[in-house]
Design a protein around this motif. Structure first.
Motif, PDB file in Angstrom:
ATOM      1  N   ILE A  76       2.124   6.615   7.321  1.00 45.69           N
ATOM      2  CA  ILE A  76       2.576   6.635   8.718  1.00 45.69           C
ATOM      3  C   ILE A  76       3.861   5.824   8.890  1.00 45.69           C
ATOM      4  N   GLU A  77       3.969   4.688   8.190  1.00 41.09           N
ATOM      5  CA  GLU A  77       5.208   3.906   8.272  1.00 41.09           C
ATOM      6  C   GLU A  77       6.376   4.683   7.690  1.00 41.09           C
ATOM      7  N   SER A  78       6.122   5.394   6.584  1.00 39.99           N
ATOM      8  CA  SER A  78       7.180   6.229   5.993  1.00 39.99           C
ATOM      9  C   SER A  78       7.564   7.363   6.948  1.00 39.99           C
ATOM     10  N   LEU A  79       6.569   7.999   7.589  1.00 37.12           N
ATOM     11  CA  LEU A  79       6.830   9.080   8.550  1.00 37.12           C
ATOM     12  C   LEU A  79       7.648   8.571   9.727  1.00 37.12           C
ATOM     13  N   LYS A  80       7.311   7.389  10.219  1.00 37.07           N
ATOM     14  CA  LYS A  80       8.038   6.820  11.340  1.00 37.07           C
ATOM     15  C   LYS A  80       9.495   6.576  10.977  1.00 37.07           C
ATOM     16  N   SER A  81       9.716   6.052   9.793  1.00 28.13           N
ATOM     17  CA  SER A  81      11.083   5.773   9.350  1.00 28.13           C
ATOM     18  C   SER A  81      11.906   7.052   9.239  1.00 28.13           C
ATOM     19  N   GLU A  82      11.322   8.080   8.606  1.00 24.80           N
ATOM     20  CA  GLU A  82      12.047   9.331   8.424  1.00 24.80           C
ATOM     21  C   GLU A  82      12.277  10.038   9.765  1.00 24.80           C
ATOM     22  N   THR A  83      11.314   9.954  10.678  1.00 26.65           N
ATOM     23  CA  THR A  83      11.465  10.590  11.993  1.00 26.65           C
ATOM     24  C   THR A  83      12.609   9.942  12.770  1.00 26.65           C
TER      25      THR A  83
END
Length: 567
Positions: A483-490
């Motif tokens: 989720i942290e990776s998804l947030k960063s990429e988003t």
């Protein structure tokens, strides 16, 4: 002609060499002659005159005659022989017998060395004799004065020496006889022998003085002070036995018997006038008395300690047992909701077993205390070790209880974290909606699906009964990472969408002027519609930079200003 010249040169060489050797020999003869004269001028006659002032009897007369004969031999025999040898050495040199001359000179030197040594010895012996007479006269007064002083003490303070007085009087009598021999030898002129006697008496009286100083004190220690201390020790020991103290570990009778025997031996030494080892022997007895007192005091302290502490230690044990029972029940409840590892269950078993052992150990100490057949000092040591083990077990038990508490705490924290992750996913979706992104790249969609599945997985794990927190933490860590990776990429994607829109809008002003730019912007728009926002931004930025270098930095500055105004 050459032969004649060679002979002349040889002749001059031979003469020159002979002259050189003779000159050296003459110089050595002159040196030895001066040495001989110095020896003859030695002031030995002045030394003889000192001896003549003494009474010419006994050793003095004997030594004087011996020294005079030796001096006569030096004057009439040794030095004349040197004179003749010096003449021979010169004569040998004149005849070019240089080796013979040199050997003669060496012999002369050895005679002079021996003669000079002989004269020095005579002078030293004379001085020893004369100074012996002078020193004897001085020291004899000191020795006689000390003799009278010690004799007076022996007479006036005889009661302080006890049975040792007879020996001390015997030593004093021997010194008196020695002083008489000193007077006789002095009168007979035997000053060196008298010197030995007076030194011997001086040392004997000094030793006697030391004995007379210490024997009264040591006798008091042996006959009064230490026996009294030993008796007080025995009385204290017997009194403690009557009070019920267990003192079987202290062999008091054996120790007292040993000390009394040592005192008897020391008294015998003192009666014989001997001090060697007495001080050390008395110190050892004193130390033994103190050591035995320490053992008795230790037993008293141990008894007080045991009686005052055993009850409190029992209360601490009972409290731990109550807590253990509560923990046992709590563990049973926790096992219904959580999975405990084999190591954790085994740890609890060990704690319970150790508490049972401590209970048996405590009961045994109570029995020993009631039966009164074990010294309290022994029970005290056992009680201190018991308390150490009790504290260690209590600490281990507290750590186990903390582990149980941590399980529940971890569960609550994990549930809070799941809620937080769900909220993060909602925030991501909300930010995508607000940004009016045309569409999402496949990689973002895939990652959102993975993130959503990780939340499902961790929800399943935290719903298991019993709950395995290790597995929950593992799934939770995976969900947090995704989720942290998804947030960063988003966030990066949203920034790219916004920036590419601004860049294309900025580039529209050049479309009519630059055909190539128009074509590249068209390609960037096509990529944008296919959700390839990164490549679209690169294409548009590259095209504009060729027409207007630094334009991208200016666009970024404008965007930053807009963001500040919004915030």
């Amino acid at each position: 002609m050459e032969v004649v010249i060679g002979l002349i040169l040889l002749l001059f060489l031979t003469f020159g060499t002979g002259y050189y050797f003779r000159r050296n020999i003459y110089r050595e003869v002159d040196r030895l002659e001066r040495w001989k004269i110095d020896i003859m001028n030695k002031s030995i006659m002045d030394e003889f005159s000192k001896v003549k002032e003494l009474k010419m009897t006994g050793q003095t007369e004997e030594f004087f005659e011996k020294w005079r004969k030796e001096w006569d031999d030096i004057i009439t025999s040794q030095l004349p022989e040197v004179e003749e040898l010096l003449f021979d050495a010169e004569e040998f040199a004149d005849k070019y017998r240089f080796k013979k001359s040199k050997n003669t000179l060496l012999h002369i030197e050895s005679i002079l060395k021996e003669t000079e040594s002989q004269i020095d010895r005579i002078i030293k012996e004379i001085n020893d004799l004369v100074t012996s007479e002078e020193k004897n006269s001085e020291e004899s007064e000191e020795v006689k004065k000390l003799f009278k002083s010690l004799k007076k003490v022996l007479i006036t303070q005889s009661h302080t020496f006890g049975a040792a007085q007879q020996k001390l009087e015997s030593i004093l009598y021997e010194c008196s006889e020695g002083l008489k021999r000193f007077e006789l030898e002095t009168e007979a002129g035997n000053h060196l022998l008298a010197r030995d006697i007076i030194i011997e008496q001086k040392e004997a009286l000094a030793e006697l003085k030391e004995k007379m100083e210490f024997i009264p004190k040591y006798l008091t220690d042996c006959q009064s002070i230490l026996p009294q201390q030993i008796q007080e020790l025995r009385n204290g020991y017997e009194e403690m036995l009557e009070q019920g103290y267990v003192l079987s570990h202290i062999d008091m009778e054996k120790e007292i018997s040993s000390m009394n025997q040592s005192l008897d031996n020391l008294k015998s030494q003192l009666i014989d006038g001997e001090l060697d080892g007495v001080h050390q022997g008395l110190e050892e007895i004193n130390e033994m008395v103190e050591a035995l007192y320490d053992l008795l005091e230790k037993e008293v302290y141990a008894s007080h300690f045991v009686k005052s502490e055993i009850g409190s230690y029992g209360e601490k044990l009972n409290q731990l047992m109550d807590e253990k029972n509560e923990t046992h029940e709590e563990t049973a409840v926790v096992k219904q909701s959580y999975t405990l590892s084999d190591a954790e269950i085994e740890n609890m078993r060990k704690i319970e077993k150790k508490i049972q052992q401590l209970q048996k150990q405590y009961d045994q100490m109570c029995i020993q205390l009631e039966e009164s057949h074990v010294a309290h000092s022994v029970i005290k040591d056992e009680l201190e070790e018991f308390n150490r083990q009790l504290e260690e077990t209590r600490k281990q038990h507290e750590e186990f209880r903390q582990m149980l508490y941590t399980l529940r705490k971890d569960e609550l924290e994990a549930r809070d974290k799941i809620v937080e992750l769900k909220r993060a996913m909602m925030d991501i979706r909300r930010s995508i909606q607000k940004s009016n992104v045309p569409g999402l790249p496949i990689r973002i969609l895939d990652k959102m699906e993975v993130a959503q599945q990780s939340l499902v997985n961790v929800n399943h794990k935290i719903s298991d009964v019993p709950l395995n927190m290790s597995a929950v933490h593992e799934q939770l860590n995976d969900a947090v990472s995704v989720i942290e990776s998804l947030k960063s990429e988003t966030e990066e994607m949203i920034e790219q969408v916004y920036l590419v829109e601004k860049v294309i809008q900025y580039g529209n002003r050049y479309r009519r002027q630059y055909q190539t730019l128009a074509q590249q912007l068209q390609e960037a728009e096509e990529l944008f519609r296919n959700y390839e926002y990164g490549r679209s931004l690169e294409q548009a930025a590259s095209a504009i930079e060729k027409v207007e270098p630094g334009a991208i930095e200016r666009i970024q500055a404008i965007i930053e200003e807009e963001m500040k105004l919004k915030s």
